[in-house]
Design an enzyme around this catalytic site. Structure first.
Site, mmCIF file in Angstrom:
data_model
loop_
_atom_site.group_PDB
_atom_site.id
_atom_site.type_symbol
_atom_site.label_atom_id
_atom_site.label_comp_id
_atom_site.label_asym_id
_atom_site.label_seq_id
_atom_site.Cartn_x
_atom_site.Cartn_y
_atom_site.Cartn_z
ATOM 1 C CD GLU A 129 -2.862 1.252 2.340
ATOM 2 O OE1 GLU A 129 -2.812 0.374 3.216
ATOM 3 O OE2 GLU A 129 -3.643 2.200 2.373
ATOM 4 N N GLY A 269 3.532 2.247 11.027
ATOM 5 C CA GLY A 269 3.282 1.370 12.178
ATOM 6 C C GLY A 269 3.063 -0.090 11.796
ATOM 7 C CB ALA A 270 1.062 -2.340 11.586
ATOM 8 C CG MET A 271 0.324 -3.253 4.898
ATOM 9 S SD MET A 271 -0.693 -1.809 4.465
ATOM 10 C CE MET A 271 -1.944 -2.609 3.464
ATOM 11 C CG ASN A 273 0.068 -6.816 4.062
ATOM 12 O OD1 ASN A 273 0.009 -5.916 3.257
ATOM 13 N ND2 ASN A 273 1.007 -6.870 5.011
ATOM 14 C CD GLU A 306 -2.543 -1.983 10.779
ATOM 15 O OE1 GLU A 306 -3.079 -2.149 9.682
ATOM 16 O OE2 GLU A 306 -2.117 -0.874 11.187
ATOM 17 C CG HIS A 309 -7.437 -1.728 8.141
ATOM 18 N ND1 HIS A 309 -8.275 -0.762 7.642
ATOM 19 C CD2 HIS A 309 -6.294 -1.075 8.512
ATOM 20 C CE1 HIS A 309 -7.673 0.424 7.718
ATOM 21 N NE2 HIS A 309 -6.480 0.265 8.249
ATOM 22 C CD GLU A 328 -5.983 3.470 6.850
ATOM 23 O OE1 GLU A 328 -6.145 3.286 8.064
ATOM 24 O OE2 GLU A 328 -5.408 2.631 6.113
#
Ligand code: B3K
Ligand code: ZN
Length: 893
Positions: A129, A269-271, A273, A306, A309, A328
């Site tokens: 992303e 910070g993080a993703m 996926n 996360e 999401h 977001e």
């Protein structure tokens, strides 16, 4: 890179078109080798029946790829059949449906942008992303193209024993020459920005979660073997988040396995996926000895964010990147509510509002201001902003408050059901909320399309004879780059009226009395016009209005509170947020007096403390009914950043001197009760990270901070003792910070020894070393820039690692205003040098570092000139990344 004569172009929301092609299936084969990594992508493509252009060429996005071969339906293409440039691969004649195979070579080990496939300490990992996938292979790299993915990874078995990708493991095994492979299949269609793969030497902890409907989910957290003892808190947080999303939103997890991998080099910070979240170690690892309370809370919040999401982002994703706040803003709102439910709701709200008002308001009033659904961007990476995230969350919060919990849940259910598996827009989100609730949200949508922070000016009138109290509220939003004249916003203003014996019952004129709850003391006024009046009847005394309770809208509020009013609100309003806010307003007024005195040439050395502030603070310390965390928040003076945001013209040095003078005087005046709090605290009790324990530690360490402003030898000893004996990083760091920042002239040796001892003890813990860097970088004592230059030469500093850059460079430029703005402009030169150094190496981080310089117009003329010159020097650089170019050019426009 953008050369001067070819300036990067903006992409506009109004130009959105559906994709000309769809990808039904993606097969990736990634063969990892030290020199070149070979990616073979096999795509099932077909023309999109919804596209108006049925005869266009196929244009795939790509960046920094070495193309090896292209084949359609098994037939290799010759070079004349396609065109390749720096950003795309174009194939002119393609059938309506076909299989495309593209082979490319890439070099992850040379990828310093940490975008696409890269290596972090030997570990291969990805960040796709927003547009990183195109650095892995040619693709339709846009979120509205959703495909099934099968990923085969091949690597050396000894150096990369763990091979992971999205979904379920369906095959794997050994190959000749110490090689092995794994094949992962993700049954859920997804845009490529949610693709992830990892290969490396990792250990993991494992747990399981059974969903309400009975699906058993395996949970795994992968880290470097040395960090295996720091994963439990993340795992617990994950399970709490999974349960919470079931209970509060009715959302279950949808795969048999959920994995998290922690890496040291990560841009944010993080993703999220799909099924394979990748995290910055700073947002996963936690144990009391190495992690502060704030660190524990951050891990919990980011793990939850996360995870959430998976529905708000993955199952329902964004149509295009202008819709970023769709996922977001909503997900930040969801994680904030989760954190509120796990800890203290008011504390969480105060922390979030504090940050919003300091940093997001500044963004919204500066050259990078944009609506939460922007109209245009040059580089989307620059739009992962406080506006998209935090203001976006405030906008969702307003919808939630306007609808009430039941209708909001009906709205979110409808949104998830209606759009499951789709790529949608913020309009779709609002439509689901409106349809489910029957509310007209047409005017409310201006929050999505207009930037800027509305200012509410409130005046009031009390008619004692009629027992009527009238509030007149006017709204105005200053112009922002994209729009000069704003249409009025729909603004919920939560209010109460405070009388001499507490909050008064409310009855709005013209509304039927509420007989069920006749003493209702809280209401939400809906402001929809430029100016509106609201009259309350049966008001027996002139009240103090408690306005914007809970911070019911992201606006600036102007009401001429007297100091007496503020003291009353501080001690007696029912709303915790209002009480805190009144404390901040009172302190801001008092510091404002000191600022004026400083600017008038007065010596603030013996600045007399404002009696009302002193009494208010004494009362706070004596109020045992209050949550200690709230006492700490109310006693902490507004930050220099917040005070700067309040000022017409920012005089950094006056703000610093004034705040210090008030703080010192307050510390002296409150010494006795603060000492009592400090000594009543039992330092030997075992560490706990629950809200109550955190609250007590926060207050105790706030007391320590005040007591250490001008410490005597006994106080220095006490601080050192806390540093030595502490069983947790919160207390350790609080003591180190207090010692390093104290102004006792004979404490230099103690400071040096403490810093040295700390480093010796923690040098093998990179995250603790980051804290050690940060303490020194943000220290307001004179000589900050020299200290930072020395830290950059420290062997533990890594100029490529974003966490290190953040702990030294960004900590200094954002968190140490008095030193960053040193009068000769050397701080600005330093920042410009860092930006230019990082421009090619890591454009995303480079652009982000620029933030403090973008605010140059807010400062005194001498500083403005120096800041502007630093920006101009950057702009003159011949090869600027799109990221840096966009921020610098907009700042100077
Ligand atoms: N969605 C990611 C952010 C990606 C940033 C790319 N430059 C993390 C998050 O918000 O959850
Ligand atoms: Zn997010």
């Amino acid at each position: 890179m953008a050369a001067r004569d070819a300036q990067p172009k903006a992409i506009h929301l109004k130009d959105y078109r559906v994709p000309d092609f769809l990808i039904e299936h993606t097969h990736l084969d990634v063969v990892l080798n030290d020199e070149w990594t070979r990616v073979t992508s096999t795509l099932k493509l077909r023309r999109n029946p919804e596209s108006e252009r049925q005869d266009t060429s196929l244009v795939l996005d790509g960046a920094e790829l070495r193309l090896v071969s292209v084949a359609i339906d098994g037939k290799p293409l010759s070079e004349s059949d396609y065109r390749v440039d720096a950003e795309s691969l174009t194939i002119a004649d393609v059938p309506p449906a076909f299989e495309l195979q593209v082979v490319t070579d890439i070099q992850p080990q040379k990828n310093t942008s940490l975008d696409g496939l890269y290596r972090s300490r030997g570990l291969y990992c990805t960040q796709c992303e927003a547009e990183g996938f195109r650095k892995i292979t040619y693709y339709l790299d846009r979120p509205d193209v959703m495909s099934e993915f099968v990923t085969r990874i091949e690597a050396n078995k000894d150096t990369h024993p763990v091979l992971l990708s999205n979904g379920n493991l369906i095959d794997g095994g050994d190959l000749a020459g110490d090689r092995h492979f794994a094949v992962w299949q993700d049954p859920h269609k997804k845009p490529c920005y949610l693709f992830a793969m990892v290969a490396g030497q990792l250990s993991h902890i494992e747990d399981k979660f059974v969903t309400t409907s009975g699906r058993e989910v395996t949970l795994k957290i992968f880290v470097e073997p040395k960090d295996l003892d720091k994963c439990d808190h993340a795992m617990d947080s994950l399970k709490r988040a999974m349960r919470w999303d079931e209970e509060v939103y009715g959302r279950e997890y949808d795969l048999d396995i959920f994995m998290i991998v922690a890496v040291d080099d990560f841009n944010m910070g993080a993703m999220e996926n799909k099924g394979l979240n990748i995290f910055n170690t700073s947002c996963i690892l936690a144990k009391p000895e190495t992690t502060t309370d704030a660190g524990f809370q951050r891990v919990e919040a980011v793990v939850a964010h996360e995870y959430f999401h998976n529905w708000s982002g993955n199952r329902v994703t964004c149509r295009d990147w202008f819709q970023l706040s769709l996922k977001e803003g909503f997900t930040v709102f969801r994680d904030a509510e989760f954190s509120s439910d796990m800890g203290s709701r008011t504390v969480k709200r105060v922390e979030d509002v504090s940050m919003l008002r300091t940093a997001q308001f500044a963004e919204d009033g500066g050259p990078m201001a944009h609506p939460i659904r922007p109209d245009a961007y040059i580089e989307i990476s620059n739009f992962y902003t406080l506006t998209i995230y935090e203001k976006g969350a405030e906008v969702v919060r307003m919808i939630a408050n306007l609808l009430g919990p039941e209708l909001f849940r009906k709205g979110s259910d409808l949104y998830f059901e209606r759009h499951d598996g789709q790529a949608v827009t913020t309009d779709d989100f609002v439509a689901a909320m409106a349809d489910a609730s029957g509310r007209d949200l047409t005017q409310f949508k201006h929050w999505y399309s207009q930037a800027g922070t509305p200012v509410l000016t409130v005046t009031d009138q009390y008619d004692a004879d009629a027992q009527e109290y009238t509030l007149e509220i006017a709204q105005y939003c200053p112009p922002t780059p994209e729009c000069k004249h704003k249409k009025p916003f729909h603004i919920p203003v939560a209010v109460g009226l405070l009388g001499s014996a507490g909050n008064l019952p409310l009855q709005l004129k013209g509304e039927t009395p509420n007989t069920e709850t006749p003493d209702n003391t809280h209401t939400v006024l809906e402001l929809t016009e430029a100016k509106q009046r609201f009259t309350f009847t049966g008001v027996k005394e002139k009240p103090v209005p408690a306005l914007l309770r809970g911070f019911s809208a992201p606006v600036k509020l102007r009401y001429p509170y007297t100091r007496d009013d503020l003291m009353r609100l501080m001690s007696a309003d029912d709303d915790g947020f209002v009480r805190w806010d009144a404390s901040q307003q009172l302190a801001t007024l008092v510091i404002g007096d000191a600022i004026k005195a400083y600017q008038g040439g007065e010596d603030l050395g013996q600045w007399p403390l404002d009696e009302q502030l002193a009494v208010a603070c004494e009362q706070l310390l004596g109020d045992s009914s209050l949550d200690p965390a709230m006492v700490a928040l109310m006693l902490a003076l507004p930050s220099e950043g917040y005070l700067a945001e309040q000022a017409e013209v920012v005089d950094v040095h006056a703000i610093h001197a004034a705040r210090n003078a008030v703080r010192r005087a307050l510390g002296k005046r409150l010494a006795q009760p603060l000492r009592a709090i400090y000594s009543a605290y039992d330092h030997s009790k075992p560490y706990e990270a629950n809200a109550e324990a955190i609250a007590q530690r926060t207050l105790k360490n706030l007391a320590l901070g005040y007591l250490m402003i001008d410490p005597d030898a006994a106080q220095l000893d006490a601080c050192e003792q806390q540093l030595r004996d502490s069983n947790n990083m919160t207390d350790t760091l609080a003591a180190l910070t207090a010692l390093v920042n104290c102004r006792a002239h004979d404490a230099e040796d103690r400071k040096r020894d403490a810093l040295e001892a700390f480093y010796q003890q923690w040098q093998d813990e990179p995250l603790v070393v980051n804290d050690w860097f940060r303490v020194q970088s943000v220290s307001p004592l004179p000589g900050g820039l020299e200290r930072v230059h020395a830290l950059l030469k420290h062997p533990a500093y890594d100029p490529k690692n974003p966490n290190k850059i953040r702990s030294v460079v960004a900590a200094f430029t954002n968190g140490n205003p008095v030193n960053f703005h040193q009068k000769d402009g050397a701080g600005y030169t330093f920042l410009a040098d860092e930006v230019l150094r990082l421009n090619k190496q890591n454009p995303q981080i480079a652009a982000r570092l620029l933030t403090p310089l973008t605010k140059w117009r807010r400062y005194l003329p001498e500083q403005q000139a120096l800041m502007k010159a630093a920006l101009e020097r950057i702009l003159a650089e011949p090869e600027l990344s799109k990221d840096v170019y966009e921020v610098v050019s907009k700042s100077l426009a």
